[in-house]
Scaffold this motif. Structure first.
Motif, PDB file in Angstrom:
ATOM      1  N   VAL A   1      -0.204   2.237  -7.101  1.00  0.00           N
ATOM      2  CA  VAL A   1      -1.647   2.012  -7.249  1.00  0.00           C
ATOM      3  C   VAL A   1      -2.311   1.928  -5.884  1.00  0.00           C
ATOM      4  CG1 VAL A   1      -3.406   0.400  -8.071  1.00  0.00           C
ATOM      5  CG2 VAL A   1      -1.404   0.898  -9.495  1.00  0.00           C
ATOM      6  N   ALA A   2      -1.637   1.226  -4.955  1.00  0.00           N
ATOM      7  CA  ALA A   2      -2.192   1.104  -3.612  1.00  0.00           C
ATOM      8  C   ALA A   2      -2.276   2.460  -2.926  1.00  0.00           C
ATOM      9  CB  ALA A   2      -1.322   0.149  -2.787  1.00  0.00           C
ATOM     10  N   ALA A   3      -1.241   3.280  -3.107  1.00  0.00           N
ATOM     11  CA  ALA A   3      -1.242   4.604  -2.494  1.00  0.00           C
ATOM     12  C   ALA A   3      -2.314   5.504  -3.101  1.00  0.00           C
ATOM     13  CB  ALA A   3       0.139   5.250  -2.659  1.00  0.00           C
ATOM     14  N   TYR A   4      -2.637   5.273  -4.380  1.00  0.00           N
ATOM     15  CA  TYR A   4      -3.667   6.068  -5.053  1.00  0.00           C
ATOM     16  C   TYR A   4      -5.021   5.914  -4.365  1.00  0.00           C
ATOM     17  CZ  TYR A   4      -6.872   7.638  -8.702  1.00  0.00           C
ATOM     18  OH  TYR A   4      -7.877   8.281  -9.400  1.00  0.00           O
ATOM     19  N   GLY A   5      -5.251   4.754  -3.785  1.00  0.00           N
ATOM     20  CA  GLY A   5      -6.525   4.520  -3.120  1.00  0.00           C
ATOM     21  C   GLY A   5      -6.536   4.866  -1.650  1.00  0.00           C
ATOM     22  N   GLU A   6      -5.499   5.549  -1.156  1.00  0.00           N
ATOM     23  CA  GLU A   6      -5.411   5.893   0.263  1.00  0.00           C
ATOM     24  C   GLU A   6      -6.528   6.844   0.676  1.00  0.00           C
ATOM     25  OE1 GLU A   6      -4.526   6.477   4.174  1.00  0.00           O
ATOM     26  OE2 GLU A   6      -3.973   4.840   2.818  1.00  0.00           O
TER      27      GLU A   6
ATOM     28  N   SER B   1      -7.532  -5.050  10.449  1.00  0.00           N
ATOM     29  CA  SER B   1      -8.353  -5.910  11.286  1.00  0.00           C
ATOM     30  C   SER B   1      -8.312  -5.541  12.764  1.00  0.00           C
ATOM     31  CB  SER B   1      -7.909  -7.374  11.132  1.00  0.00           C
ATOM     32  OG  SER B   1      -6.551  -7.530  11.518  1.00  0.00           O
ATOM     33  N   VAL B   2      -7.190  -5.004  13.250  1.00  0.00           N
ATOM     34  CA  VAL B   2      -7.038  -4.713  14.678  1.00  0.00           C
ATOM     35  C   VAL B   2      -7.116  -3.217  14.965  1.00  0.00           C
ATOM     36  CG1 VAL B   2      -5.527  -4.955  16.694  1.00  0.00           C
ATOM     37  CG2 VAL B   2      -5.656  -6.805  14.993  1.00  0.00           C
ATOM     38  N   ILE B   3      -6.296  -2.425  14.275  1.00  0.00           N
ATOM     39  CA  ILE B   3      -6.286  -0.984  14.507  1.00  0.00           C
ATOM     40  C   ILE B   3      -7.470  -0.299  13.832  1.00  0.00           C
ATOM     41  CG2 ILE B   3      -4.877   1.112  14.302  1.00  0.00           C
ATOM     42  CD1 ILE B   3      -2.422  -0.583  14.208  1.00  0.00           C
ATOM     43  N   ARG B   4      -8.088  -0.985  12.876  1.00  0.00           N
ATOM     44  CA  ARG B   4      -9.255  -0.476  12.156  1.00  0.00           C
ATOM     45  C   ARG B   4      -8.913   0.687  11.226  1.00  0.00           C
ATOM     46  NH1 ARG B   4     -12.572  -4.644  12.143  1.00  0.00           N
ATOM     47  NH2 ARG B   4     -12.956  -5.458  14.244  1.00  0.00           N
ATOM     48  N   ASP B   5      -7.719   0.646  10.630  1.00  0.00           N
ATOM     49  CA  ASP B   5      -7.392   1.608   9.579  1.00  0.00           C
ATOM     50  C   ASP B   5      -8.220   1.301   8.338  1.00  0.00           C
ATOM     51  OD1 ASP B   5      -5.522   2.995  11.041  1.00  0.00           O
ATOM     52  OD2 ASP B   5      -3.829   1.793  10.340  1.00  0.00           O
ATOM     53  N   THR B   6      -8.514   2.341   7.557  1.00  0.00           N
ATOM     54  CA  THR B   6      -9.287   2.164   6.337  1.00  0.00           C
ATOM     55  C   THR B   6      -8.391   1.624   5.219  1.00  0.00           C
ATOM     56  OG1 THR B   6     -10.746   4.004   6.926  1.00  0.00           O
ATOM     57  CG2 THR B   6     -10.723   3.311   4.612  1.00  0.00           C
ATOM     58  N   VAL B   7      -8.766   0.473   4.686  1.00  0.00           N
ATOM     59  CA  VAL B   7      -8.040  -0.131   3.564  1.00  0.00           C
ATOM     60  C   VAL B   7      -9.045  -0.339   2.435  1.00  0.00           C
ATOM     61  CG1 VAL B   7      -6.663  -2.083   2.760  1.00  0.00           C
ATOM     62  CG2 VAL B   7      -6.418  -1.278   5.115  1.00  0.00           C
ATOM     63  N   THR B   8      -8.808   0.303   1.285  1.00  0.00           N
ATOM     64  CA  THR B   8      -9.743   0.258   0.167  1.00  0.00           C
ATOM     65  C   THR B   8      -9.408  -0.886  -0.782  1.00  0.00           C
ATOM     66  OG1 THR B   8      -8.428   1.744  -1.225  1.00  0.00           O
ATOM     67  CG2 THR B   8      -9.963   2.768   0.352  1.00  0.00           C
TER      68      THR B   8
ATOM     69  N   ILE C   1      -8.708  -0.614  -3.865  1.00  0.00           N
ATOM     70  CA  ILE C   1      -7.570  -0.180  -4.680  1.00  0.00           C
ATOM     71  C   ILE C   1      -6.263  -0.433  -3.943  1.00  0.00           C
ATOM     72  CG2 ILE C   1      -6.480   1.802  -5.809  1.00  0.00           C
ATOM     73  CD1 ILE C   1      -9.212   2.968  -6.297  1.00  0.00           C
ATOM     74  N   ASN C   2      -6.261  -0.181  -2.616  1.00  0.00           N
ATOM     75  CA  ASN C   2      -5.089  -0.513  -1.805  1.00  0.00           C
ATOM     76  C   ASN C   2      -4.698  -1.972  -1.972  1.00  0.00           C
ATOM     77  OD1 ASN C   2      -6.264   1.573   0.900  1.00  0.00           O
ATOM     78  ND2 ASN C   2      -4.758   2.069  -0.659  1.00  0.00           N
ATOM     79  N   LEU C   3      -5.679  -2.848  -1.816  1.00  0.00           N
ATOM     80  CA  LEU C   3      -5.415  -4.286  -1.875  1.00  0.00           C
ATOM     81  C   LEU C   3      -4.968  -4.711  -3.269  1.00  0.00           C
ATOM     82  CD1 LEU C   3      -8.419  -5.615   0.244  1.00  0.00           C
ATOM     83  CD2 LEU C   3      -6.054  -5.257   0.975  1.00  0.00           C
ATOM     84  N   PHE C   4      -5.577  -4.153  -4.295  1.00  0.00           N
ATOM     85  CA  PHE C   4      -5.193  -4.510  -5.665  1.00  0.00           C
ATOM     86  C   PHE C   4      -3.742  -4.110  -5.945  1.00  0.00           C
ATOM     87  CE2 PHE C   4      -4.770  -3.222 -10.150  1.00  0.00           C
ATOM     88  CZ  PHE C   4      -4.998  -4.455 -10.760  1.00  0.00           C
ATOM     89  N   GLY C   5      -3.396  -2.885  -5.576  1.00  0.00           N
ATOM     90  CA  GLY C   5      -2.037  -2.414  -5.803  1.00  0.00           C
ATOM     91  C   GLY C   5      -1.009  -3.231  -5.047  1.00  0.00           C
ATOM     92  N   TYR C   6      -1.307  -3.545  -3.813  1.00  0.00           N
ATOM     93  CA  TYR C   6      -0.356  -4.321  -3.032  1.00  0.00           C
ATOM     94  C   TYR C   6      -0.279  -5.761  -3.514  1.00  0.00           C
ATOM     95  CZ  TYR C   6       2.864  -3.442   0.685  1.00  0.00           C
ATOM     96  OH  TYR C   6       4.016  -3.189   1.371  1.00  0.00           O
ATOM     97  N   GLY C   7      -1.362  -6.250  -4.103  1.00  0.00           N
ATOM     98  CA  GLY C   7      -1.323  -7.571  -4.715  1.00  0.00           C
ATOM     99  C   GLY C   7      -0.333  -7.617  -5.868  1.00  0.00           C
ATOM    100  N   LEU C   8      -0.296  -6.546  -6.670  1.00  0.00           N
ATOM    101  CA  LEU C   8       0.676  -6.456  -7.757  1.00  0.00           C
ATOM    102  C   LEU C   8       2.104  -6.463  -7.207  1.00  0.00           C
ATOM    103  CD1 LEU C   8      -0.952  -3.722 -10.062  1.00  0.00           C
ATOM    104  CD2 LEU C   8      -0.935  -6.210 -10.409  1.00  0.00           C
ATOM    105  N   ALA C   9       2.318  -5.723  -6.127  1.00  0.00           N
ATOM    106  CA  ALA C   9       3.647  -5.678  -5.529  1.00  0.00           C
ATOM    107  C   ALA C   9       4.071  -7.050  -5.014  1.00  0.00           C
ATOM    108  CB  ALA C   9       3.678  -4.658  -4.391  1.00  0.00           C
ATOM    109  N   PHE C  10       3.143  -7.754  -4.405  1.00  0.00           N
ATOM    110  CA  PHE C  10       3.445  -9.083  -3.873  1.00  0.00           C
ATOM    111  C   PHE C  10       3.812 -10.049  -4.991  1.00  0.00           C
ATOM    112  CE2 PHE C  10       2.364 -13.302  -2.284  1.00  0.00           C
ATOM    113  CZ  PHE C  10       3.021 -13.295  -1.054  1.00  0.00           C
TER     114      PHE C  10
END
Length: 371
Positions: free
Chosen positions: A174-179, A300-307, A309-318
């Motif tokens: 799911v997180a990868a889907y929002g990349e 926060s530091v490198i300024r990569d785009t995190v959507t 959907i990324n956060l939701f998917g990784y929350g499930l994994a955690f």
């Protein structure tokens, strides 16, 4: 007679269940939990450092030295040299007498080959993908490690464990889907690295526990790093050496590559130590936590785009990782309580020394006896 036996069995089960629910964690089990999580924390910190450092060196927008094979060979040369110095010159550790030529070829050479491929492809992916997306793809590894472990009979198959691994992978998917930045070649490189790394990690366990030989972190690098360097030299001569010859303006930065190699050496020690004391699956489940921290850092530091959907998917994994840890802890407490109810005595204490928080495997018995 049959009724009395059934009543006795029921009473024993009830007593065990009651003991399990009220039994506090013993000092021995608590010590193993603390030690296991200490190894995990050290590995997370060193892995975090090496990943960010490698990204800095390889990224064309940062240090701009896009030669992943060369960088990996520098790491392996440093590791092999330092391990040789510690073993042969200072003689701080003894080499295992059981290491024969045939054992080296059958066990160490495959590990070195898989390690070289894993490092090469993984480092190459940093040129094409963001740090955050790479960590999401890396978190697919628990299913690969568990499946290969079951196939090679180093892990016992449990449907609940497999469902848990699949739930973690679902969250990653799911997180990868929002990349936001998707590169097909970069994804192919990283998936290949995951496959090689998962196989290598299981083979490390086989080398440590099933071949009648015990390797500490230094002797592991002593045997594996030169083999890995040899395998890497083949694609290096074909792919990167001609490009480096054309880059006449490049001068070796001893500070950058020296400190980077030192971090890589420390990480290799931590990897072998963590796998030897827990399991390959443990390291990869803990890696999901490390990847979450890296995603936060890259955003926060490198300024990569995190959507979102990324956060939701990784929350499930955690959540999947947290449930897995809880299940293994409860299983460990239940086994300890059952042994005490059955009057295990000295045998129970002996078995407790083989306990693992993450996870518990029958294949560990032989390895523990060698330590």
């Amino acid at each position: 007679m049959g009724k009395g036996a059934g009543s006795s069995s029921t009473q024993s089960s009830s007593t065990a269940a009651a003991a399990t629910s009220s039994q506090p964690i013993s000092d021995g089990v608590l010590k193993k939990i603390v030690v296991a999580y200490t190894y995990v924390a050290i590995w997370i910190f060193l892995s975090f450092t090496v990943i960010v450092y490698n990204k800095y060196i390889l990224d064309k927008k940062l240090y701009n030295w896009p030669f992943p094979i060369s960088l990996t060979m520098i790491h392996m040369s440093f590791c092999a040299s330092l391990a040789f110095f510690l073993v042969r010159v200072l003689r701080l550790v003894d080499l295992p007498s059981a290491m024969s030529t045939s054992l080296y070829i059958s066990s160490v050479v495959p590990i070195g080959a898989l390690y070289s491929l894993s490092l090469w492809l993984s480092n190459s992916a940093y040129i094409y993908l963001s740090v955050s997306f790479i960590q999401m793809l890396k978190a697919l590894m628990p299913v690969a490690v568990y499946s290969i472990g079951v196939l090679l009979k180093k892990e016992s198959y449990h449907s609940n464990t497999m469902l848990n691994m699949l739930s973690i992978s679902l969250g990653v998917a799911v997180a990868a889907y929002g990349e936001a930045r998707f590169d097909t070649w970069g994804v192919t490189l990283q998936i290949g690295a995951v496959a090689f790394e998962a196989t290598r990690l299981v083979l490390i366990q086989i080398l440590l526990t099933s071949k009648g030989i015990s390797l500490n972190p230094i002797t592991s690098l002593y045997y594996v790093a030169p083999c890995c360097l040899l395998f890497l030299s083949v694609p290096w001569l074909v792919v990167e050496y001609p490009l480096l010859r054309e880059t006449s303006s490049f001068q070796f930065d001893w500070v950058i590559f020296g400190t980077n190699s030192l971090c890589a050496f420390a990480l290799n020690l931590a990897v072998f130590l963590l796998v030897g004391k827990t399991s390959a699956l443990t390291m990869n489940v803990a890696g999901v936590v490390k990847d979450w921290l890296l995603i936060a850092f890259s955003w926060s530091v490198i300024r990569d785009t995190v959507t979102p959907i990324n956060l939701f998917g990784y929350g499930l994994a955690f959540l999947g990782v947290a449930y897995y840890n809880h299940a293994k802890l409860q299983g460990l407490k239940a086994k300890e309580a059952q042994r005490k109810v059955e009057g295990g005595g000295a045998g129970a204490d002996h078995d407790e020394e083989k306990g693992r928080l993450l996870p518990d495997r029958d294949g560990d018995k032989r390895g523990d006896q060698q330590k």
